[in-house]
Design a protein around this motif. Structure first.
Motif, PDB file in Angstrom:
ATOM      1  N   ASP A  40       0.758  -1.167  -0.181  1.00 43.24           N
ATOM      2  CA  ASP A  40       0.070  -0.104   0.000  1.00 43.24           C
ATOM      3  C   ASP A  40       0.964   1.359  -0.160  1.00 43.24           C
ATOM      4  N   ARG A  41       2.010   1.218   0.566  1.00 47.23           N
ATOM      5  CA  ARG A  41       2.739   2.377   0.776  1.00 47.23           C
ATOM      6  C   ARG A  41       3.465   2.582  -0.532  1.00 47.23           C
ATOM      7  N   ILE A  42       3.939   1.490  -1.107  1.00 48.71           N
ATOM      8  CA  ILE A  42       4.443   1.598  -2.523  1.00 48.71           C
ATOM      9  C   ILE A  42       3.494   2.132  -3.275  1.00 48.71           C
ATOM     10  N   LYS A  43       2.162   1.867  -3.535  1.00 51.54           N
ATOM     11  CA  LYS A  43       1.174   2.353  -4.390  1.00 51.54           C
ATOM     12  C   LYS A  43       0.862   3.957  -4.003  1.00 51.54           C
ATOM     13  N   ALA A  44       0.880   3.992  -2.843  1.00 57.69           N
ATOM     14  CA  ALA A  44       0.522   5.684  -2.451  1.00 57.69           C
ATOM     15  C   ALA A  44       1.615   6.494  -2.969  1.00 57.69           C
ATOM     16  N   LYS A  45       2.804   6.088  -3.106  1.00 56.30           N
ATOM     17  CA  LYS A  45       3.877   6.830  -3.521  1.00 56.30           C
ATOM     18  C   LYS A  45       3.837   7.139  -4.964  1.00 56.30           C
ATOM     19  N   LEU A  46       3.537   5.913  -5.775  1.00 56.88           N
ATOM     20  CA  LEU A  46       3.308   5.862  -7.103  1.00 56.88           C
ATOM     21  C   LEU A  46       2.039   7.049  -7.437  1.00 56.88           C
ATOM     22  N   ASP A  47       1.255   7.049  -6.501  1.00 58.67           N
ATOM     23  CA  ASP A  47      -0.288   7.721  -6.772  1.00 58.67           C
ATOM     24  C   ASP A  47       0.439   9.378  -6.726  1.00 58.67           C
ATOM     25  N   GLU A  48       1.090   9.581  -5.846  1.00 62.74           N
ATOM     26  CA  GLU A  48       1.844  10.900  -5.854  1.00 62.74           C
ATOM     27  C   GLU A  48       2.384  11.378  -6.990  1.00 62.74           C
ATOM     28  N   GLY A  49       2.860  10.552  -7.835  1.00 62.27           N
ATOM     29  CA  GLY A  49       3.754  10.845  -9.072  1.00 62.27           C
ATOM     30  C   GLY A  49       5.089  10.363  -8.836  1.00 62.27           C
ATOM     31  N   CYS A  50       5.560   9.695  -7.775  1.00 56.64           N
ATOM     32  CA  CYS A  50       7.103   9.266  -7.571  1.00 56.64           C
ATOM     33  C   CYS A  50       7.105   7.982  -8.490  1.00 56.64           C
ATOM     34  N   LEU A  51       8.545   7.756  -8.914  1.00 63.18           N
ATOM     35  CA  LEU A  51       9.001   6.500  -9.355  1.00 63.18           C
ATOM     36  C   LEU A  51       9.572   5.691  -8.368  1.00 63.18           C
ATOM     37  N   ILE A  52       9.797   4.384  -8.321  1.00 59.20           N
ATOM     38  CA  ILE A  52      10.302   3.537  -7.196  1.00 59.20           C
ATOM     39  C   ILE A  52      11.218   2.793  -7.918  1.00 59.20           C
ATOM     40  N   ILE A  53      12.585   3.174  -7.176  1.00 61.73           N
ATOM     41  CA  ILE A  53      13.662   2.424  -7.674  1.00 61.73           C
ATOM     42  C   ILE A  53      13.933   1.660  -6.581  1.00 61.73           C
ATOM     43  N   ILE A  54      14.037   0.085  -7.204  1.00 62.02           N
ATOM     44  CA  ILE A  54      14.451  -0.886  -6.278  1.00 62.02           C
ATOM     45  C   ILE A  54      15.499  -1.641  -6.456  1.00 62.02           C
ATOM     46  N   ASN A  55      16.226  -2.055  -5.293  1.00 60.00           N
ATOM     47  CA  ASN A  55      17.544  -2.966  -5.429  1.00 60.00           C
ATOM     48  C   ASN A  55      16.843  -4.198  -4.888  1.00 60.00           C
ATOM     49  N   VAL A  56      17.105  -5.384  -6.075  1.00 56.96           N
ATOM     50  CA  VAL A  56      16.542  -6.781  -5.601  1.00 56.96           C
ATOM     51  C   VAL A  56      17.884  -7.481  -5.607  1.00 56.96           C
ATOM     52  N   GLY A  57      17.664  -8.734  -4.895  1.00 53.20           N
ATOM     53  CA  GLY A  57      18.765  -9.829  -4.849  1.00 53.20           C
ATOM     54  C   GLY A  57      18.419 -10.844  -5.830  1.00 53.20           C
ATOM     55  N   PRO A  58      19.122 -11.985  -5.497  1.00 53.63           N
ATOM     56  CA  PRO A  58      19.018 -13.156  -6.424  1.00 53.63           C
ATOM     57  C   PRO A  58      17.494 -13.586  -6.504  1.00 53.63           C
ATOM     58  N   GLY A  59      17.197 -13.885  -7.914  1.00 49.75           N
ATOM     59  CA  GLY A  59      15.732 -14.301  -8.099  1.00 49.75           C
ATOM     60  C   GLY A  59      15.430 -14.270  -9.456  1.00 49.75           C
ATOM     61  N   ASP A  60      14.238 -13.653 -10.007  1.00 47.62           N
ATOM     62  CA  ASP A  60      13.921 -13.435 -11.295  1.00 47.62           C
ATOM     63  C   ASP A  60      14.670 -12.468 -12.306  1.00 47.62           C
ATOM     64  N   PHE A  61      15.307 -11.496 -11.423  1.00 48.32           N
ATOM     65  CA  PHE A  61      16.202 -10.433 -12.154  1.00 48.32           C
ATOM     66  C   PHE A  61      17.816 -10.636 -12.443  1.00 48.32           C
ATOM     67  N   THR A  62      18.246 -11.564 -11.496  1.00 47.74           N
ATOM     68  CA  THR A  62      19.519 -11.442 -11.215  1.00 47.74           C
ATOM     69  C   THR A  62      20.063 -12.541 -10.228  1.00 47.74           C
ATOM     70  N   ASP A  63      21.341 -12.980 -10.505  1.00 50.13           N
ATOM     71  CA  ASP A  63      21.866 -13.888  -9.514  1.00 50.13           C
ATOM     72  C   ASP A  63      22.887 -13.336  -8.415  1.00 50.13           C
TER      73      ASP A  63
END
Length: 304
Positions: free
Chosen positions: A234-257
């Motif tokens: 909900d907090r992520i969606k609220a920030k997107l609704d405010e016009g922000c973009l969200i940069i995420i750092n992800v660990g191993p999984g679907d995007f990277t090792d």
């Protein structure tokens, strides 16, 4: 006086003429078949001669390139069809060439093996790595949506960054460039320029890519602010609704090792919409919070 022709005689003459016409058609067809065979034979012989001549020239060029008379498969090598036409290499052919050649850094070989979308980029490395590129993001700066910039774009992907190449280690600069370009419309901000700034300001980590502080602090250099966001849907969606973009750092999984930056640019009823600087395919998908949350390591809301 000439006797009138009977029906029987008339039918007999018709059959005779019909047989003659059939024989004539057969003779014409045979002549055409022989002629076609001779033409094809001549074309094949000509193609063989051209192929031999071209092979000799390629061998001479390869020996000159290697300096020792050995053959080095170059970036422009092609297979040849039956009539001497150059056939486009398949992605499998290109990947095999990359794996067998000494012209490619290990990082790029790994990139091509893990991500089939990058094969053309990696394959072009020997030819393109030293060419000066013109980067014009005018069109991307005008769009109403966040432009998808790829770290392995040939316009900047071959430049050195963080002990490797931007195409391999440049997810940090590329994601920050996307955010700045969208929020400010500044077309001079590119993955290449952000990478240069990151290295000069100490935000690059040799051998690993970029530090988190490139996002949390380095963004201020471009008039962008970053605010850490709790790992809560909900907090992520609220920030997107405010016009922000969200940069995420992800660990191993679907995007990277190991570690990787991606940007959430919105959401709809099917899930979150992301820009993955390493994959067009991932960027076309919708991602549930559950899918993303199990890989998240940190999040920043970006705004100006």
């Amino acid at each position: 006086m000439k006797e009138p022709m009977t029906d029987a005689r008339r039918k007999q003459l018709y059959r005779i003429k019909k047989r003659k016409r059939r024989k004539q058609c057969i003779r014409v067809a045979l002549r055409m078949a022989v002629l076609c065979f001779l033409v094809l034979f001549a074309v094949q012989k000509t193609a063989d001669l051209l192929r031999v001549d071209d092979s000799d020239r390629m061998e001479d060029a390869e020996q000159s390139y290697s300096g020792q008379g050995g053959k080095t498969r170059t970036n422009t090598e092609k297979t040849w069809g039956v009539f001497g036409k150059a056939d486009v290499l398949t992605q499998e052919d290109k990947l095999h060439s990359i794996e067998e050649s000494d012209e490619y850094p290990d990082q790029l070989k790994e990139l091509a093996e893990k991500n089939s979308e990058t094969i053309d980029f990696v394959y072009d490395y020997p030819e393109m790595k030293d060419k000066k590129q013109t980067i014009d993001l005018s069109q991307e700066a005008k769009t109403d949506t966040v432009p998808l910039l790829l770290q392995w774009d040939e316009r900047w992907g071959y430049m050195p960054y963080s002990g490797g190449l931007l195409g391999y280690t440049g997810c940090g600069p590329t994601n920050l460039a996307m955010v700045v370009l969208y929020l400010t419309g500044d077309k001079t901000v590119t993955p290449a320029s952000v990478a240069e700034y990151a290295e000069s300001a100490g935000y690059s980590v040799p051998g690993s890519g970029s530090s988190w502080t490139l996002i949390s602090e380095g963004c201020e250099h471009y008039g962008i602010h970053a605010e850490e966001v709790p790992m809560d849907e909900d907090r992520i969606k609220a920030k997107l609704d405010e016009g922000c973009l969200i940069i995420i750092n992800v660990g191993p999984g679907d995007f990277t090792d190991s570690g990787h930056f991606i940007t959430i640019i919105g959401y709809d009823r099917d899930g979150f919409i992301i820009n993955d600087s390493n994959s067009r395919t991932n960027s076309k998908k919708r991602w549930s919070y559950e899918q993303l949350s199990r890989q998240m390591r940190n999040l920043w809301a970006m705004y100006n």
